[in-house]
Design a protein around this motif. Structure first.
Motif, PDB file in Angstrom:
ATOM      1  N   SER A  40       0.845  -1.183   0.000  1.00 29.65           N
ATOM      2  CA  SER A  40       0.000   0.000   0.000  1.00 29.65           C
ATOM      3  C   SER A  40       0.885   1.239   0.000  1.00 29.65           C
ATOM      4  O   SER A  40       2.096   1.173   0.197  1.00 29.65           O
ATOM      5  CB  SER A  40      -0.909  -0.008   1.232  1.00 29.65           C
ATOM      6  N   VAL A  41       0.251   2.402  -0.187  1.00 25.89           N
ATOM      7  CA  VAL A  41       1.037   3.629  -0.199  1.00 25.89           C
ATOM      8  C   VAL A  41       1.678   3.878   1.166  1.00 25.89           C
ATOM      9  O   VAL A  41       2.799   4.390   1.260  1.00 25.89           O
ATOM     10  CB  VAL A  41       0.150   4.820  -0.635  1.00 25.89           C
ATOM     11  N   THR A  42       0.974   3.482   2.235  1.00 25.34           N
ATOM     12  CA  THR A  42       1.555   3.649   3.567  1.00 25.34           C
ATOM     13  C   THR A  42       2.783   2.768   3.747  1.00 25.34           C
ATOM     14  O   THR A  42       3.800   3.201   4.317  1.00 25.34           O
ATOM     15  CB  THR A  42       0.505   3.314   4.647  1.00 25.34           C
ATOM     16  N   GLU A  43       2.709   1.533   3.267  1.00 24.69           N
ATOM     17  CA  GLU A  43       3.858   0.634   3.361  1.00 24.69           C
ATOM     18  C   GLU A  43       5.043   1.150   2.551  1.00 24.69           C
ATOM     19  O   GLU A  43       6.196   1.042   2.970  1.00 24.69           O
ATOM     20  CB  GLU A  43       3.462  -0.764   2.906  1.00 24.69           C
ATOM     21  N   VAL A  44       4.754   1.725   1.393  1.00 24.16           N
ATOM     22  CA  VAL A  44       5.824   2.284   0.563  1.00 24.16           C
ATOM     23  C   VAL A  44       6.488   3.460   1.277  1.00 24.16           C
ATOM     24  O   VAL A  44       7.724   3.589   1.305  1.00 24.16           O
ATOM     25  CB  VAL A  44       5.254   2.714  -0.796  1.00 24.16           C
ATOM     26  N   LEU A 150       5.346   8.756  -7.205  1.00 20.37           N
ATOM     27  CA  LEU A 150       5.728   7.606  -8.025  1.00 20.37           C
ATOM     28  C   LEU A 150       4.752   6.447  -7.838  1.00 20.37           C
ATOM     29  O   LEU A 150       4.437   5.724  -8.796  1.00 20.37           O
ATOM     30  CB  LEU A 150       7.147   7.158  -7.661  1.00 20.37           C
ATOM     31  N   TYR A 151       4.270   6.257  -6.612  1.00 14.64           N
ATOM     32  CA  TYR A 151       3.340   5.158  -6.341  1.00 14.64           C
ATOM     33  C   TYR A 151       2.067   5.316  -7.178  1.00 14.64           C
ATOM     34  O   TYR A 151       1.606   4.367  -7.833  1.00 14.64           O
ATOM     35  CB  TYR A 151       3.000   5.123  -4.851  1.00 14.64           C
ATOM     36  N   GLU A 171       3.369   4.695 -28.414  1.00 17.29           N
ATOM     37  CA  GLU A 171       2.753   5.046 -27.133  1.00 17.29           C
ATOM     38  C   GLU A 171       2.722   3.849 -26.190  1.00 17.29           C
ATOM     39  O   GLU A 171       2.986   3.980 -24.983  1.00 17.29           O
ATOM     40  CB  GLU A 171       1.338   5.573 -27.347  1.00 17.29           C
ATOM     41  N   ALA A 172       2.427   2.669 -26.721  1.00 19.90           N
ATOM     42  CA  ALA A 172       2.392   1.472 -25.891  1.00 19.90           C
ATOM     43  C   ALA A 172       3.773   1.167 -25.308  1.00 19.90           C
ATOM     44  O   ALA A 172       3.914   0.847 -24.126  1.00 19.90           O
ATOM     45  CB  ALA A 172       1.887   0.280 -26.703  1.00 19.90           C
ATOM     46  N   ILE A 173       4.808   1.277 -26.148  1.00 15.06           N
ATOM     47  CA  ILE A 173       6.177   1.043 -25.656  1.00 15.06           C
ATOM     48  C   ILE A 173       6.546   2.083 -24.599  1.00 15.06           C
ATOM     49  O   ILE A 173       7.157   1.770 -23.580  1.00 15.06           O
ATOM     50  CB  ILE A 173       7.166   1.070 -26.835  1.00 15.06           C
ATOM     51  N   GLY A 174       6.148   3.357 -24.837  1.00 18.51           N
ATOM     52  CA  GLY A 174       6.454   4.414 -23.875  1.00 18.51           C
ATOM     53  C   GLY A 174       5.855   4.145 -22.508  1.00 18.51           C
ATOM     54  O   GLY A 174       6.491   4.402 -21.477  1.00 18.51           O
ATOM     55  N   ARG A 175       4.626   3.624 -22.490  1.00 12.90           N
ATOM     56  CA  ARG A 175       3.994   3.300 -21.206  1.00 12.90           C
ATOM     57  C   ARG A 175       4.779   2.227 -20.457  1.00 12.90           C
ATOM     58  O   ARG A 175       5.039   2.346 -19.253  1.00 12.90           O
ATOM     59  CB  ARG A 175       2.563   2.828 -21.433  1.00 12.90           C
ATOM     60  N   HIS A 176       5.178   1.182 -21.153  1.00  9.49           N
ATOM     61  CA  HIS A 176       5.894   0.088 -20.500  1.00  9.49           C
ATOM     62  C   HIS A 176       7.283   0.536 -20.024  1.00  9.49           C
ATOM     63  O   HIS A 176       7.732   0.142 -18.938  1.00  9.49           O
ATOM     64  CB  HIS A 176       6.013  -1.104 -21.451  1.00  9.49           C
ATOM     65  N   VAL A 177       7.935   1.362 -20.820  1.00  8.28           N
ATOM     66  CA  VAL A 177       9.262   1.847 -20.412  1.00  8.28           C
ATOM     67  C   VAL A 177       9.138   2.745 -19.187  1.00  8.28           C
ATOM     68  O   VAL A 177       9.926   2.641 -18.238  1.00  8.28           O
ATOM     69  CB  VAL A 177       9.938   2.588 -21.589  1.00  8.28           C
ATOM     70  N   ARG A 178       8.151   3.640 -19.202  1.00  9.55           N
ATOM     71  CA  ARG A 178       7.958   4.523 -18.043  1.00  9.55           C
ATOM     72  C   ARG A 178       7.581   3.725 -16.803  1.00  9.55           C
ATOM     73  O   ARG A 178       8.045   4.017 -15.697  1.00  9.55           O
ATOM     74  CB  ARG A 178       6.873   5.560 -18.356  1.00  9.55           C
ATOM     75  N   LEU A 179       6.748   2.705 -16.962  1.00 11.51           N
ATOM     76  CA  LEU A 179       6.384   1.864 -15.825  1.00 11.51           C
ATOM     77  C   LEU A 179       7.617   1.173 -15.239  1.00 11.51           C
ATOM     78  O   LEU A 179       7.797   1.131 -14.016  1.00 11.51           O
ATOM     79  CB  LEU A 179       5.356   0.824 -16.252  1.00 11.51           C
ATOM     80  N   ALA A 180       8.476   0.646 -16.105  1.00 11.35           N
ATOM     81  CA  ALA A 180       9.699  -0.002 -15.615  1.00 11.35           C
ATOM     82  C   ALA A 180      10.596   0.997 -14.899  1.00 11.35           C
ATOM     83  O   ALA A 180      11.217   0.678 -13.864  1.00 11.35           O
ATOM     84  CB  ALA A 180      10.445  -0.647 -16.787  1.00 11.35           C
ATOM     85  N   GLU A 181      10.659   2.217 -15.403  1.00 11.57           N
ATOM     86  CA  GLU A 181      11.483   3.253 -14.763  1.00 11.57           C
ATOM     87  C   GLU A 181      10.936   3.607 -13.383  1.00 11.57           C
ATOM     88  O   GLU A 181      11.685   3.708 -12.401  1.00 11.57           O
ATOM     89  CB  GLU A 181      11.528   4.490 -15.651  1.00 11.57           C
ATOM     90  N   VAL A 182       9.624   3.812 -13.295  1.00 14.53           N
ATOM     91  CA  VAL A 182       9.004   4.162 -12.017  1.00 14.53           C
ATOM     92  C   VAL A 182       9.219   3.053 -10.989  1.00 14.53           C
ATOM     93  O   VAL A 182       9.555   3.304  -9.834  1.00 14.53           O
ATOM     94  CB  VAL A 182       7.505   4.454 -12.216  1.00 14.53           C
ATOM     95  N   GLU A 183       9.034   1.814 -11.414  1.00 17.53           N
ATOM     96  CA  GLU A 183       9.201   0.698 -10.488  1.00 17.53           C
ATOM     97  C   GLU A 183      10.657   0.554 -10.037  1.00 17.53           C
ATOM     98  O   GLU A 183      10.919   0.217  -8.875  1.00 17.53           O
ATOM     99  CB  GLU A 183       8.708  -0.587 -11.140  1.00 17.53           C
TER     100      GLU A 183
END
Length: 204
Positions: A40-44, A150-151, A171-183
């Motif tokens: 959860s956001v609290t745990e993060v 980021l959460y 756009e689809a590739i951009g979403r996946h790349v950004r998701l990997a970066e955020v994680e």
């Protein structure tokens, strides 16, 4: 010919952008239900504070130790060797005088305790601890804002990937790349493993 090209360019500039794709309500509802709830956001937030050692308890411990330090005495110690040398003259009636030498050696250990009673009223270390606590609070606030943003950006990207069709492959590739970066950043800040949601299934 030139006029036609000019009109085509003006039309392309003035034409409204293509409408944003709208997710299917059933797919969106399923994607919302399948979003990962842990951590959860609290745990993060708590994990980020632990990893950066920015817990509020740290500042309180600094202040408590600064006050306790004024109560404790300063201890100094000394250790040394001592040697004595003396002469003794024995004069007994009827006997001859006798002169003897007395040699002695020993060890000396001294301990001294001293108190600065004025520090019980005002201890400069408390001011330094208070300033450090303010700096710590500012860093803690910035870290909490960062990991919280980021959460929820990760949650939004997961929803878009699961329920919102991309306009094109870029756009689809951009979403996946950004998701990997955020994680990756979240994992580095918290040390937590971030599970992925199961891919949304199309409605029957």
């Amino acid at each position: 010919m030139i006029a036609q090209v000019t009109l085509a360019l003006l039309y392309s500039l003035l034409a409204p952008p293509p409408p944003a794709p709208v997710p299917d309500p059933a797919v969106l509802a399923r994607a919302l239900a399948e979003l990962p709830t842990r951590p959860s956001v609290t745990e993060v937030q708590e994990a980020a504070l632990r990893r950066a050692t920015l817990s509020p308890k740290t500042a309180r411990n600094w202040l408590r130790r600064a006050r306790a330090a004024a109560i404790l005495p300063g201890i100094t110690g000394e250790y040394g060797l001592r040697s004595d040398q003396g002469w003794q003259l024995d004069q007994a009636v009827g006997d001859g005088d006798e002169l003897s030498q007395d040699l002695g050696a020993g060890r000396v250990i001294q301990l001294r305790a001293s108190w600065d009673l004025d520090r019980l009223i005002f201890n400069p270390d408390e001011l330094r601890a208070a300033r450090a606590s303010l700096d710590l609070a500012e860093l803690r606030e910035r870290l909490l804002v960062r990991v919280t943003q980021l959460y929820f950006e990760r949650q939004q990207l997961l929803l878009e990937i699961a329920s919102l069709p991309a306009r094109d492959g870029h756009e689809a590739i951009g979403r996946h790349v950004r998701l990997a970066e955020v994680e990756a950043v979240l994992t580095g800040l918290t040390g937590l493993r971030l599970p992925r949601a199961a891919p949304a299934r199309p409605p029957p």
